[in-house]
Motif scaffolding. Sequence first.
Motif, mmCIF file in Angstrom:
data_model
loop_
_atom_site.group_PDB
_atom_site.id
_atom_site.type_symbol
_atom_site.label_atom_id
_atom_site.label_comp_id
_atom_site.label_asym_id
_atom_site.label_seq_id
_atom_site.Cartn_x
_atom_site.Cartn_y
_atom_site.Cartn_z
ATOM 1 N N ASN A 68 -60.908 102.622 51.945
ATOM 2 C CA ASN A 68 -61.869 103.692 51.690
ATOM 3 C C ASN A 68 -62.908 103.746 52.811
ATOM 4 O O ASN A 68 -63.320 104.835 53.245
ATOM 5 N N ARG A 69 -63.317 102.569 53.308
ATOM 6 C CA ARG A 69 -64.257 102.512 54.434
ATOM 7 C C ARG A 69 -63.632 103.124 55.687
ATOM 8 O O ARG A 69 -64.282 103.843 56.441
ATOM 9 N N GLU A 126 -63.595 106.823 55.251
ATOM 10 C CA GLU A 126 -64.956 107.321 55.422
ATOM 11 C C GLU A 126 -65.285 107.447 56.919
ATOM 12 O O GLU A 126 -65.747 108.485 57.390
ATOM 13 N N GLU A 174 -65.893 110.891 59.194
ATOM 14 C CA GLU A 174 -67.165 111.170 59.856
ATOM 15 C C GLU A 174 -67.000 111.397 61.347
ATOM 16 O O GLU A 174 -67.686 112.216 61.953
#
Lengths: 220, 218
Positions: free
Chosen positions: A176-177, A180, A184
Motif C-alpha cells: 500500500n505504501r 501510495e 504521488e
Amino acid sequence: MTVDWSWHAVAEAFPLLLRGLVVTLEITVLAALLSYVLGLVFAVIRMSRIPVLSQLTFLFIEAVRSTPLLVQVFMFYYVLQSQTGILLSAFLSGVIVIGVHYACYTSEVYRAGIEAVPKGQWEAATALNLPRGRVWTSVILPQAVPRVLPALGNYTIAMFKETPLLLGIGVLEMLNRAKEYGAETFRVLEAYTLAGVFFLVISYIASVMVRRLESRVGTL
Amino acid sequence: MTWDTDFAISILPRLLQGLWITIQATMAGIAIALALGLIVAVIRYMRVPVLSQVLGFYVLFVRGTPLLVQAYAAFFILPTFGIVLGPLLTGIIVLGVNYSAYTAEVYRSGIEDVAKGQWEAATALSLPARPTWTRIVLPQAVRSIVPMLGNYWIQMFKDSAILSAITVSELLYVGQTIGADQYRYLEPLTIVGVLFLAVSYPAAVLIRRLERRLAISR
C-alpha cells in the motif's frame, strides 16, 4: 525502449516502504501466533471426536480452505461490522482473518504430527491411568510439536506473502505504501520493484532458515 | 440488517457473469502455467548453461514475491513502457507466470521420480533426445503429478480473486461493486463465498479421488 530508472526515487521511497514493512511484519507475527494456537485447538477438537463440535470444526475448516482469503477479508471487514455493529480496525481485522484462515491449514499440520506419534504412547498413557488433559500436554504434544515446526515455518512465510491483500481494506502495509508513493510521484517502476525486492529478500532468508530447521528436526 | 432474498436473487445473474470471468481467467492461466512450467522444468533439468541459472532465479523470484505485488507491478509498470494489455489479459498472464514457477517444481519432482534405468535404456537404444522426453520420460513423469497439478489449479481458482485489485471484473470484483453501490455487502459477498465454495470443494473432492486411483494402480 529505455528504462527510466531513478535512484533518487528509490532513496525517497525506501523509508516509506520500511514503515510499511514494519506493519507487514507486525501483521505476520500476530497472525502467525494466532494460527499456531488456534490450529492446535482445531486439531485437538477434531481428534478428540467431541460430538457435534468436532463435525462443526471440520465443516468450518473445509469451508475456509475452499474460499479465497481475499473474499474472507472483505466478508469479515464489511459484513461482520454491518451485521453486528462490532467495529474492529482494518489492522486487527486483517490479523484475525489471516490468523483464522491459516489456522485451518496449520490444524492439518498438527493433525499429521499427532498421528505420527506411535500408538503405544497412547496405550501406555491409558495403562498408567493418566488423565486425558495430561496425556495431551505431557505425552503427545511434546512429541508432535517439534516435528511440525518446519511446516509451521512454511505457512508463516505464506502468511507474510498474503499480507498485501489487506490493502483492499486500507491497511497501510508495504504494498500500500508502494502504491501510495507510485500514485504521488508516478515512479511506479521504482516503488513496486523495491517492494518486490523487500518481499523476496525476507522470504528467501526465511525459507533458508526453515530448510535448516527441517534438517535438524526432520520432516513428517 | 437482515438477509434479503429478493435482493440476493436480483444480483445473482451479475455474480454468475463474474464467476464465468473467474473460470475463464483460471482456464487460460492454468494453460499458461502448465506449458511454461514444463518448459522451465525441462530446461533446468537439462542444465543448459546460463539459461538454467536464469530460470532458477526466475522460479526463486516468482515464488518469493506475493502474487498481488506481481499483479500490481504488471498492471502499473507495463503501461509506462507503452505496453497496454487491459486488466483481464494482464491478470491471466500474471496468474499463469506466477503458477508456472510452482508447476515447474512439480514437473521437476515428477521427472526426478522417473527411474534412472529408463534414461539409460533410451541411451542404449540411441534414442534421440526429443523422443526420449516425449515418449519415455514425460508420460511417466506426468502421471504421478496429475493430482498435484490439480491442486494448483484449485489454488489458482481461489487466487484469481486477487485480480479484483487490478479491476478485472471477476466474481469478487462484481460482488464488491454491488456492495459499494447498494451499501449492502451481506448478500453479494455471501453469494461470492458460496459460489467459490461450490466450485472448489467438489473439485478438491474429485482430485482426492483421482489421487487415490493413481496411487493404487502404480
